[in-house]
Design an enzyme around this catalytic site. Structure first.
Site, short mmCIF file in Angstrom:
data_model
loop_
_atom_site.label_atom_id
_atom_site.label_comp_id
_atom_site.label_asym_id
_atom_site.label_seq_id
_atom_site.Cartn_x
_atom_site.Cartn_y
_atom_site.Cartn_z
N ASP A 49 0.85 -1.12 -0.12
CA ASP A 49 0.03 0.08 0.05
C ASP A 49 0.77 1.24 -0.07
O ASP A 49 0.27 2.44 -0.23
CB ASP A 49 -0.95 -0.10 1.34
N SER A 50 2.16 1.16 0.02
CA SER A 50 3.09 2.23 -0.20
C SER A 50 2.98 2.78 -1.57
O SER A 50 3.45 4.04 -1.81
CB SER A 50 4.55 1.70 -0.12
N ASP A 88 -1.08 -6.31 -0.10
CA ASP A 88 -1.38 -5.78 1.11
C ASP A 88 -2.86 -5.31 1.20
O ASP A 88 -3.38 -5.05 0.27
CB ASP A 88 -0.50 -4.22 1.16
N LYS A 118 -1.31 -9.49 2.98
CA LYS A 118 -0.54 -9.21 4.24
C LYS A 118 -1.31 -7.95 4.91
O LYS A 118 -1.99 -7.16 4.26
CB LYS A 118 0.76 -8.28 3.74
N GLU A 120 -1.69 -5.63 8.87
CA GLU A 120 -0.79 -5.06 9.80
C GLU A 120 -1.22 -5.42 11.20
O GLU A 120 -2.83 -5.40 11.17
CB GLU A 120 -0.49 -3.71 9.82
N GLU A 187 9.18 -4.16 10.96
CA GLU A 187 9.30 -2.80 10.36
C GLU A 187 9.84 -1.89 11.36
O GLU A 187 9.17 -1.93 12.57
CB GLU A 187 8.54 -2.07 9.66
#
Length: 273
Positions: A49-50, A88, A118, A120, A187
Site C-alpha cells: 500500500d506504499s 497488502d 498481508k 498489519e 518494520e
C-alpha cells in the site's frame, strides 16, 4: 496463467520453509513492467500500500483503497513468472471484523490471482489471521512500525526503545506466528529486538529497517532505485539514481525537439515508391 506456470511459482509454503536458511529477497512492485524486471531476482514481490505515497503522491497509506490494491495486484500478476506475490490489505479493509477481512481477502485473491495477503497488527489481529488461514487464505503479518497506524503512533519512528514497546513487539510476534501466518514483516524495529524475535518465532521474519539477522529483507523498489525522492528512510540503501537519469534523458529529448534535431531522418517514414 497455466497450471505449469503456477507450479513454477514460489508458494507461501515454500517461503515458510525458508526459515533459518538462505535469506528471502523481497521488493515492492506496483506495475507489470516493474514486476517483469524484478521477478527473476526476488523470492517475494509485495504489492504494497506504499503505492499510495510512491505512485499517487499521498502523504500516508491511509487513503489507499481496496480497488486500488486489486488493480495494481492484477498488473503485477501479469508480469510474474517465478516470485510469490503478496498484496497488502489496505486500511479499513480488515480491522472492523474477521468476517469483513475474509470477504475482502477473498476479493483480492480471486480478482488478482495473487498468492497471499498481508495485514498489519499483532495480538489484536491474531484472531483475524487465524480466521483467514483456517479458511484457505495465506497471510503475511506485519509488526513493529505499522504505517497504517502512524496517525495514532505519532508518526514514522523506530520502535522497541522502551520496555513497553519491547514487550508488545515480543507478544505481537508470537501472536502472529502462532495464528497461522506464513511469514511476518518486522518494520522499523531496533536491531537487537528484531534479532531476538527472529530467533524466537518459528515463521520467517522479513525485515525492513530491522536486522540483517532477519530471515529476509524487503525494501520499496522506488527507494533503492532513486525514483522516490520525497524522503529517504535511514534504512534505505540507494543502488541507483534512476530519477536523475530519467530527468537527464528528458532534458536531452527536450533540447533535441526544440533544436529540431529530433526526429532525425531515421525516425521518420518515407513514402513507398
Amino acid at each position: 496463467m497455466s497450471a505449469a506456470g503456477i507450479q513454477k511459482r514460489i508458494t507461501p509454503a515454500r517461503i515458510s520453509a525458508m526459515k533459518g536458511g538462505k535469506p528471502i529477497v523481497c521488493l515492492t512492485a506496483y506495475t507489470t513492467p516493474m514486476a517483469r524486471l524484478l521477478d527473476e531476482h526476488c523470492d517475494l514481490l509485495l504489492v504494497g500500500d506504499s503505492l499510495g505515497m510512491v505512485l499517487y503522491g499521498m502523504e500516508t497509506t491511509i487513503g489507499v483503497t481496496l480497488d486500488m490494491m486489486i488493480a495494481h495486484g492484477k498488473a503485477v500478476m501479469r508480469g510474474v513468472g517465478k516470485a510469490c506475490v503478496v498484496v497488502d490489505m489496505p486500511f479499513g479493509s480488515y480491522q472492523e471484523s474477521k468476517e469483513i477481512a475474509f470477504r475482502n481477502a477473498v476479493r483480492i485473491l480471486q480478482e488478482t490471482g495473487c498468492d497471499a495477503v498481508k495485514l498489519e497488527g499483532g495480538e489484536e489481529m491474531a484472531e483475524t489471521i487465524a480466521f483467514l488461514t483456517k479458511r484457505g487464505i495465506p497471510v503475511m503479518g506485519h509488526i513493529g512500525l505499522m504505517p497504517q497506524q502512524v496517525q495514532t503512533a505519532g508518526g514514522y519512528r523506530s520502535v522497541g526503545h522502551s520496555e513497553h514497546e519491547t514487550s508488545k513487539i515480543r507478544r505481537d510476534a508470537h501472536a502472529v506466528g502462532g495464528s497461522g501466518a506464513f511469514a511476518v514483516v518486522i518494520e522499523g524495529t531496533v536491531e537487537p529486538l528484531a534479532r531476538e524475535v527472529t530467533s524466537a518465532v518459528h515463521v520467517p521474519t522479513i525485515g525492513i529497517g530491522a536486522s540483517s539477522a532477519c530471515d529476509g529483507q524487503v525494501l520499496v523498489s522506488d527507494d533503492i532505485l532513486g525514483l522516490f525522492n520525497d524522503f529517504t528512510p535511514r534504512f534505505v540503501k540507494r543502488y541507483d539514481e534512476l530519477g536523475k537519469r530519467i530527468s537527464a534523458a528528458a532534458a536531452a529529448y527536450a533540447d533535441e525537439v526544440r533544436s529540431r534535431q529530433f526526429p532525425a531522418a531515421e525516425h521518420t517514414f518515407k513514402r513507398r515508391s
